[in-house]
Design a protein around this motif. Structure first.
Motif, short mmCIF file in Angstrom:
data_model
loop_
_atom_site.label_atom_id
_atom_site.label_comp_id
_atom_site.label_asym_id
_atom_site.label_seq_id
_atom_site.Cartn_x
_atom_site.Cartn_y
_atom_site.Cartn_z
N VAL A 71 0.85 -1.25 -0.12
CA VAL A 71 0.04 0.16 -0.17
C VAL A 71 0.94 1.30 0.00
N ASP A 72 0.26 2.60 -0.33
CA ASP A 72 1.14 3.43 -0.31
C ASP A 72 1.52 4.00 1.26
N ALA A 73 2.90 4.28 1.15
CA ALA A 73 3.87 4.37 2.35
C ALA A 73 3.26 5.66 3.07
N GLY A 74 3.30 6.95 2.37
CA GLY A 74 2.65 8.13 2.74
C GLY A 74 1.29 8.08 3.55
N GLY A 75 0.33 7.33 2.61
CA GLY A 75 -0.97 7.20 3.12
C GLY A 75 -0.93 6.22 4.63
N ARG A 76 -0.09 5.40 4.67
CA ARG A 76 -0.12 4.71 5.67
C ARG A 76 0.47 5.44 7.06
N GLY A 77 1.27 6.50 6.68
CA GLY A 77 1.87 7.41 7.78
C GLY A 77 0.59 8.22 8.29
N LEU A 78 -0.03 8.77 7.34
CA LEU A 78 -1.26 9.44 7.64
C LEU A 78 -2.29 8.81 8.44
N CYS A 79 -2.37 7.55 8.15
CA CYS A 79 -3.30 6.66 8.82
C CYS A 79 -2.78 6.73 10.37
N VAL A 80 -1.41 6.42 10.47
CA VAL A 80 -1.05 6.64 11.88
C VAL A 80 -1.12 7.62 12.62
N LEU A 81 -1.25 8.69 12.00
CA LEU A 81 -1.39 10.20 12.79
C LEU A 81 -2.83 10.55 13.09
N LEU A 82 -3.62 9.86 12.12
CA LEU A 82 -5.30 10.10 12.27
C LEU A 82 -5.49 9.07 13.65
N ASP A 83 -5.10 8.01 13.81
CA ASP A 83 -5.16 7.04 14.90
C ASP A 83 -4.71 7.65 16.20
N ALA A 84 -3.61 8.40 16.12
CA ALA A 84 -3.18 8.97 17.15
C ALA A 84 -4.08 10.20 17.74
N LEU A 85 -4.53 11.00 16.59
CA LEU A 85 -5.72 11.80 17.07
C LEU A 85 -6.74 11.24 17.77
N VAL A 86 -7.36 10.16 17.25
CA VAL A 86 -8.33 9.50 18.07
C VAL A 86 -7.81 8.94 19.37
N GLU A 87 -6.72 8.45 19.38
CA GLU A 87 -6.16 8.26 20.95
C GLU A 87 -6.19 9.27 21.95
N VAL A 88 -5.74 10.78 21.35
CA VAL A 88 -5.70 11.87 22.07
C VAL A 88 -7.08 12.32 22.62
N LEU A 89 -7.93 12.23 21.60
CA LEU A 89 -9.26 12.65 21.90
C LEU A 89 -10.21 11.57 22.79
N THR A 90 -9.73 10.17 22.49
CA THR A 90 -10.72 9.27 23.17
C THR A 90 -10.11 8.48 24.22
N GLY A 91 -8.86 8.34 24.32
CA GLY A 91 -8.10 7.25 25.20
C GLY A 91 -7.69 6.03 24.39
N GLU A 92 -8.58 5.92 23.30
CA GLU A 92 -8.76 4.71 22.83
C GLU A 92 -7.42 4.55 21.72
N ILE A 93 -6.65 3.25 21.92
CA ILE A 93 -5.62 3.04 21.01
C ILE A 93 -6.18 2.17 19.87
#
Length: 537
Positions: free
Chosen positions: A189-211
Motif C-alpha cells: 500500500v502507499d507508504a505516505g498514506g500509511r503514515g497519515l493513518c498512523v497520525l489520524l489514529d493518534a488523534l483518535v487516541e488523544v481525543l478518546t484514550g482509545e488505542i
C-alpha cells in the motif's frame, strides 16, 4: 473524551503521533516502492514531525497578543515546524496537510466535529494544490477520504468524527494498490498514506484514550529487483533536489513553471505568510543547477539537498556485507552536485546527529566514510558514527574542514583497497590539501593579520586570517600566491553564490601568468558567505 481540540490536545497529538510514527517507522520504510530517500517514507515522516514537535516545544504556551486562537497558534507552530523540517515527497505533502488543517481551524472559537471536518477538507485542498500533477492511490487519496468521511458524519461530536475519518483513511489506504499500478506490482500500500493513518489514529487516541488496533499492511510481495518502480515520477530524471526558499508568492509562480519544464514530482508548499513566505521545494530533475537557479531567480534558497537516485541501494534488512559509501556535508548546490557526481550521499550544511545517522543508514552500506567539511560538524559526525555501530555499520570520519579537502579525498577512493586502507588514503589526501576562504568582514576586529573593518576582504588560510584587502579579485589572487609559495601542483577554485562574474577566470589567468606549471580547476560552488574557496594540492 475531549469535546474540543484545544492547544494542549494539539501538542499531545503531535507528541503521540511522533511516538506512533517512530513505532511504525520500519514498517512504513518497508512499504517503499523504490530505494531512494523519497522512498524512506517512515524515516522522512518521523523527521518531519520531529521538527514540528520541536517548534511546539520552543514556544510552549505562548500566544501572540493578536491573531489566532490558542489552538490555532499551536496548529500553526506545528505546521511551520513540519514545513521547515520536511523530508522527501511525503514529508513535504504532510507539512502542507498540517498547514491546510491549521488555516481552517485557527480562527474558529472551538474545534468540534464539524470544524474537524472543515479542517480536514482544508488539509486536502492544500495537499492537492501543492502537487503539480496529483496522482491517486497516494497520500492525497487517503487524506481526501478522511475529509469526505468526516463531512458525511455531519455532527459536532469530535471523537465520533475523528473515528470516522480514521476508519475511512484506513479503508482508502487498503485500496491504493488498485489505483496505482506501481503499488500493485510491488505488493504494497502507499507508504505516505500509511503514515497519515498512523497520525489520524493518534488523534483518535488523544481525543478518546482509545488505542486503535489495525492490522499491519500485507508484507511486500517478492519480485525481481528489475521491477522496482519509483514511488512518484518517471525513471528519466536522475536527481532529487529539495530546498527551502524565502520568496513572495508571485515569484514562486514563475519558479513553478520553470521547474515543471525541468522535471517531475514537483511539490512546492509555503507557510502562507505575507508578503514573503518560506517555501519547501521538492523536484526530480536532470539539471540540478537549473533547478536551483530557478529558486535563486525567485528568492533566497537555502538548506539545499541533492541526491542522485543511482547512488541509493535497494533497502535490505541489514547493511550489505561488503557495501561501501560516502556521506558528505555540503552547503551550496554546485558543491553538492560535485559530490553527488562522485557517488556520495550529500547532507545539507549544519546537520544534526540524527540527520547524519539517517544519511548513513540510507546508503545501505556496511562501511561508510563521512566527510564533515566543518570543524563544528566533525563532533556531530563522530557522534553519528558511534550510533551507527548499533546498526552494524562501521563509520569512519575523515576530518575534512573544507569542501576542497573532501574533493581531494573522494578523488583517491579505491574500492579495491581494504576499507581501513582506503580511509587512510582519503585522510592523507585531505590533509595534503591546504585550504583557504575569502569573504568580506562583517564587523571591526583585530586579526592576526592586523585590524579589519566591515566590508574589508579577508583571506583565511586554514582558518586564520592571513590577508586583509580592499579588492576581492586582488585578494583572491594574493592568497593563491601565498599558498603556492609553499608548493603545489593543483589549485581548485569554488565560486560562491555571491561571487562576481569572472572572478575565477581572473584568478585562473593570474595563476597562468605567475605559476605556468600549476593546473587550475574552477567550479561554481554556490556556497553562501564565501565568494571563493581555494584548495592547493
Amino acid at each position: 473524551m475531549l469535546d474540543t481540540l484545544d492547544a494542549a490536545a494539539v501538542r499531545r497529538w503531535c507528541a503521540t503521533g511522533l511516538t506512533a510514527l517512530k513505532r511504525h517507522q520500519g514498517e512504513i520504510d518497508e512499504l517503499n516502492v523504490y530505494p531512494v530517500p523519497d522512498g524512506d517514507t517512515g524515516t522522512n515522516l518521523v523527521l518531519t514531525l520531529t521538527s514540528a514537535q520541536q517548534a511546539l516545544a520552543m514556544d510552549l504556551d505562548t500566544l501572540p497578543d493578536s491573531g489566532p486562537t490558542a489552538h490555532g497558534h499551536a496548529l500553526r507552530l506545528m505546521a511551520q515546524g513540519a514545513l521547515l523540517g520536511a523530508r522527501g515527497n511525503s514529508g513535504v505533502i504532510l507539512s502542507q496537510i498540517l498547514r491546510g488543517f491549521a488555516d481552517a481551524a485557527a480562527a474558529v472559537p472551538a474545534v468540534r466535529g464539524r470544524e474537524l471536518a472543515a479542517a480536514l477538507r482544508g488539509a486536502t485542498v492544500a495537499a492537492y494544490s501543492a502537487v503539480a500533477r496529483p496522482v491517486e492511490g497516494t497520500l492525497l487519496t487517503v487524506v481526501g477520504a478522511a475529509a469526505a468521511a468526516a463531512e458525511r458524519a455531519d455532527n459536532d461530536d469530535l471523537p465520533e468524527v475523528a473515528r470516522a475519518a480514521a476508519r475511512a483513511a484506513a479503508e482508502a489506504l487498503a485500496h491504493t494498490p488498485e489505483q496505482l499500478p506501481a503499488l500493485a506490482r510491488a505488493g504494497v500500500v502507499d507508504a505516505g498514506g500509511r503514515g497519515l493513518c498512523v497520525l489520524l489514529d493518534a488523534l483518535v487516541e488523544v481525543l478518546t484514550g482509545e488505542i486503535a488496533v489495525r492490522a499491519a499492511p500485507a508484507p511486500r510481495a517478492a519480485r525481481p529487483a528489475a521491477t522496482v518502480a519509483r514511488e512518484t515520477g518517471s525513471e528519466e530524471y536522475a536527481y532529487e533536489v529539495q530546498f527551502l526558499l524565502d520568496a513572495p508568492a508571485e515569484a514562486v509562480a514563475g519558479m513553478r513553471r520553470a521547474l515543471e519544464a525541468l522535471g517531475d514530482s514537483l511539490v512546492v508548499v509555503g507557510d502562507g505568510r505575507e508578503p514573503e513566505s518560506t517555501w519547501n521545494v521538492h523536484v526530480h530533475v536532470n539539471d540540478v543547477g537549473a533547478a536551483v537557479e530557478a529558486g535563486v531567480t525567485a528568492g533566497r534558497p537555502y538548506r539545499i539537498s541533492v541526491t542522485r537516485f543511482a547512488d541509493q541501494p535497494e533497502p535490505s534488512p541489514g547493511p550489505a556485507a561488503d557495501g561501501r559509501a560516502a556521506v558528505v556535508v555540503a552547503t551550496g548546490v554546485g558543491i553538492a552536485g560535485l559530490f553527488a557526481a562522485e557517488g556520495a550521499t550529500v547532507v545539507p550544511g549544519n546537520p544534526s546527529t540524527g540527520e547524519l545517522l539517517d544519511a548513513v543508514r540510507s546508503t545501505g552500506a556496511a562501511r561508510v566514510v563521512v566527510l564533515p567539511n566543518d570543524p563544528n560538524t566533525e563532533a556531530v559526525a563522530s557522534a553519528a558514527a558511534r550510533e551507527a555501530h548499533r546498526y552494524g555499520i562501521k563509520v569512519s570520519v575523515v576530518p575534512t574542514r573544507s569542501p576542497v579537502q573532501a574533493l581531494a579525498a573522494l578523488a583517491v577512493r579505491d574500492s579495491a583497497r581494504r576499507f581501513e586502507d582506503d580511509v587512510i588514503a582519503m585522510a592523507e589526501a585531505a590533509g595534503a590539501c591546504r585550504y583557504a576562504e575569502v569573504c568580506h568582514a562583517s564587523r571591526e576586529a583585530l586579526t592576526v593579520a592586523g585590524p579589519c573593518r566591515p566590508g574589508d576582504v579577508l583571506a583565511l588560510v586554514e582558518g586564520e586570517v592571513h590577508l586583509i584587502g580592499a579588492d576581492l579579485t586582488d585578494t583572491c589572487a594574493a592568497v593563491v600566491d601565498r599558498m603556492l609559495g609553499g608548493g603545489g601542483e593543483l589549485v581548485t577554485l569554488l565560486a560562491g553564490v555571491d561571487a562576481p562574474a569572472g572572478l575565477t577566470d581572473a584568478v585562473r589567468a593570474h595563476v597562468a601568468r605567475r605559476w605556468p606549471f600549476v593546473e587550475v580547476q574552477a567550479y561554481p560552488g554556490g556556497q553562501p558567505y564565501y565568494p571563493l574557496l581555494v584548495g592547493v594540492e
